[in-house]
Design a protein around this motif. Structure first.
Motif, mmCIF file in Angstrom:
data_model
loop_
_atom_site.group_PDB
_atom_site.id
_atom_site.type_symbol
_atom_site.label_atom_id
_atom_site.label_comp_id
_atom_site.label_asym_id
_atom_site.label_seq_id
_atom_site.Cartn_x
_atom_site.Cartn_y
_atom_site.Cartn_z
ATOM 1 N N ARG A 26 0.820 -1.206 0.000
ATOM 2 C CA ARG A 26 0.000 0.000 0.000
ATOM 3 C C ARG A 26 0.855 1.259 0.000
ATOM 4 N NH1 ARG A 26 -4.782 -1.459 4.382
ATOM 5 N NH2 ARG A 26 -6.005 -2.841 3.008
ATOM 6 N N GLN A 27 1.963 1.264 0.742
ATOM 7 C CA GLN A 27 2.863 2.406 0.780
ATOM 8 C C GLN A 27 3.477 2.651 -0.586
ATOM 9 O OE1 GLN A 27 3.320 4.465 3.191
ATOM 10 N NE2 GLN A 27 4.953 5.688 2.285
ATOM 11 N N THR A 28 3.883 1.566 -1.257
ATOM 12 C CA THR A 28 4.470 1.684 -2.594
ATOM 13 C C THR A 28 3.452 2.225 -3.581
ATOM 14 O OG1 THR A 28 5.952 -0.178 -2.111
ATOM 15 C CG2 THR A 28 5.634 0.414 -4.422
ATOM 16 N N ASP A 29 2.224 1.713 -3.508
ATOM 17 C CA ASP A 29 1.181 2.180 -4.427
ATOM 18 C C ASP A 29 0.858 3.652 -4.191
ATOM 19 O OD1 ASP A 29 1.086 -0.346 -5.424
ATOM 20 O OD2 ASP A 29 -0.716 -0.964 -4.300
ATOM 21 N N ARG A 30 0.861 4.088 -2.930
ATOM 22 C CA ARG A 30 0.567 5.482 -2.613
ATOM 23 C C ARG A 30 1.649 6.409 -3.170
ATOM 24 N NH1 ARG A 30 -1.055 4.612 2.068
ATOM 25 N NH2 ARG A 30 0.939 4.717 3.145
ATOM 26 N N GLU A 31 2.916 6.023 -3.031
ATOM 27 C CA GLU A 31 4.008 6.832 -3.562
ATOM 28 C C GLU A 31 3.970 6.905 -5.077
ATOM 29 O OE1 GLU A 31 7.438 5.012 -1.957
ATOM 30 O OE2 GLU A 31 7.146 5.811 0.077
ATOM 31 N N LYS A 32 3.635 5.781 -5.715
ATOM 32 C CA LYS A 32 3.548 5.767 -7.178
ATOM 33 C C LYS A 32 2.418 6.660 -7.672
ATOM 34 C CE LYS A 32 3.100 2.633 -11.093
ATOM 35 N NZ LYS A 32 2.912 1.204 -11.516
ATOM 36 N N ALA A 33 1.278 6.643 -6.954
ATOM 37 C CA ALA A 33 0.138 7.474 -7.337
ATOM 38 C C ALA A 33 0.484 8.958 -7.238
ATOM 39 C CB ALA A 33 -1.060 7.147 -6.457
ATOM 40 N N GLU A 34 1.250 9.339 -6.227
ATOM 41 C CA GLU A 34 1.648 10.731 -6.073
ATOM 42 C C GLU A 34 2.543 11.191 -7.216
ATOM 43 O OE1 GLU A 34 3.423 10.950 -2.291
ATOM 44 O OE2 GLU A 34 1.529 10.854 -1.167
ATOM 45 N N LEU A 35 3.446 10.320 -7.657
ATOM 46 C CA LEU A 35 4.345 10.652 -8.759
ATOM 47 C C LEU A 35 3.588 10.797 -10.070
ATOM 48 C CD1 LEU A 35 7.382 8.337 -7.933
ATOM 49 C CD2 LEU A 35 7.281 10.815 -7.735
ATOM 50 N N ASP A 36 2.568 9.985 -10.286
ATOM 51 C CA ASP A 36 1.810 10.010 -11.543
ATOM 52 C C ASP A 36 0.728 11.084 -11.547
ATOM 53 O OD1 ASP A 36 3.329 7.937 -12.383
ATOM 54 O OD2 ASP A 36 1.879 6.363 -11.865
ATOM 55 N N SER A 37 0.470 11.747 -10.456
ATOM 56 C CA SER A 37 -0.620 12.723 -10.365
ATOM 57 C C SER A 37 -0.302 13.971 -11.196
ATOM 58 C CB SER A 37 -0.838 13.112 -8.908
ATOM 59 O OG SER A 37 -1.762 14.166 -8.829
ATOM 60 N N PRO A 38 -1.280 14.549 -11.970
ATOM 61 C CA PRO A 38 -1.054 15.793 -12.746
ATOM 62 C C PRO A 38 -0.794 16.994 -11.850
ATOM 63 C CG PRO A 38 -3.391 15.205 -12.736
ATOM 64 C CD PRO A 38 -2.648 14.042 -12.150
ATOM 65 N N GLN A 39 -1.087 16.894 -10.580
ATOM 66 C CA GLN A 39 -0.833 18.001 -9.651
ATOM 67 C C GLN A 39 0.635 18.086 -9.258
ATOM 68 O OE1 GLN A 39 -3.223 20.072 -8.942
ATOM 69 N NE2 GLN A 39 -4.716 18.880 -10.134
#
Length: 264
Positions: free
Chosen positions: A206-219
């Motif tokens: 879950r921690q890895t997925d959360r970090e990846k989502a932050e990197l891919d975010s347009p914000q």
């Protein structure tokens, strides 16, 4: 044939109590080396079910010992109130208690089986026959010494599978229960360990997925350190060099002079 491979032989050492070696006339009702602990009876007598014996000369039904030196196996007969007797005559009760057999003690110091006038005495209850039966089943007749073949009843001949399994192995009911509890606890510990590892893995995922989502975010916008100062310098430098080259070229063309003679 080796004693360890012939399940039809009488093999083993008999005891009539814990650490109490029985007389040599008492021999096993089976191969203790191959099939585990066995009940014992007097030589030439009959081995019966429920670890009992029958002497055809005196017509006495009795119990003796077993091959477990600790006297804990379920092949060892119940001998409450008769700890020092080589054998104990038993008598069947009547009426509603016809499946119960009690003990007698008329000849506590005798080795050879003798005639007993034994009657039911509920204070010395030793055996309750399974399924309410009023008699015992014949297993076989013993030879006159150990190492010889037992004359098994055709319905009681030990199979190779039964002998090889050594299903009893000398463990008492309490010991078997202890082993079962130990196995159960070990199983629970293994399950608990697996659950902990699973939860830890899921948390890391879950921690890895959360970090990846932050990197891919347009914000997400990189900082100036992520752009890099070198890249900015190169852009400025290239523009400066292009301007210098253009100025120099123009200046060279404008300042060129033709000879005077060509103008005249």
């Amino acid at each position: 044939m080796s004693n360890n491979t012939n399940s039809l032989l009488s093999v083993g050492t008999c005891y009539f109590g814990a650490g109490q070696l029985a007389d040599s006339h008492f021999i096993p009702c089976g191969n203790a080396d191959l099939g585990g602990p066995q009940a014992c009876c007097y030589e030439n007598d009959y081995c019966l079910s429920s670890n009992t014996c029958w002497d055809p000369d005196t017509v006495v039904t009795y119990i003796a010992g077993c091959t477990d030196p600790l006297f804990r196996s379920d092949k060892c007969p119940q001998r409450i109130n008769y700890p020092d007797q080589q054998w104990v005559a038993i008598a069947r009760c009547e009426g509603d208690d016809i499946d119960i057999w009690t003990g007698c003690a008329q000849h506590p110091d005798e080795i050879e089986i003798e005639k007993e006038n034994c009657v039911c005495n509920m204070t010395n209850q030793l055996i309750q026959n399974p399924n309410g039966k009023d008699s015992f089943d014949e297993i076989g007749r013993l030879p006159n010494m150990t190492g010889q073949a037992i004359a098994y009843n055709p319905t009681a001949v030990p199979s190779a599978t039964t002998a090889a399994n050594r299903s009893d192995g000398g463990l008492s009911t309490g010991a078997k229960a202890g082993v079962g509890v130990g196995v159960a606890i070990a199983g629970l510990l293994l399950i608990a360990g697996a659950v902990v590892l699973f939860l830890r893995h899921r948390r890391n995922q879950r921690q890895t997925d959360r970090e990846k989502a932050e990197l891919d975010s347009p914000q997400y916008r990189p900082t100036q350190y992520e752009y890099g100062r070198n890249e900015k310098s190169e852009l400025v430098g290239d523009g400066y060099r292009g301007l210098s080259m253009g100025t120099a070229g123009q200046k060279s063309e404008l300042s060129s002079e033709r000879p005077v003679q060509e103008m005249g």
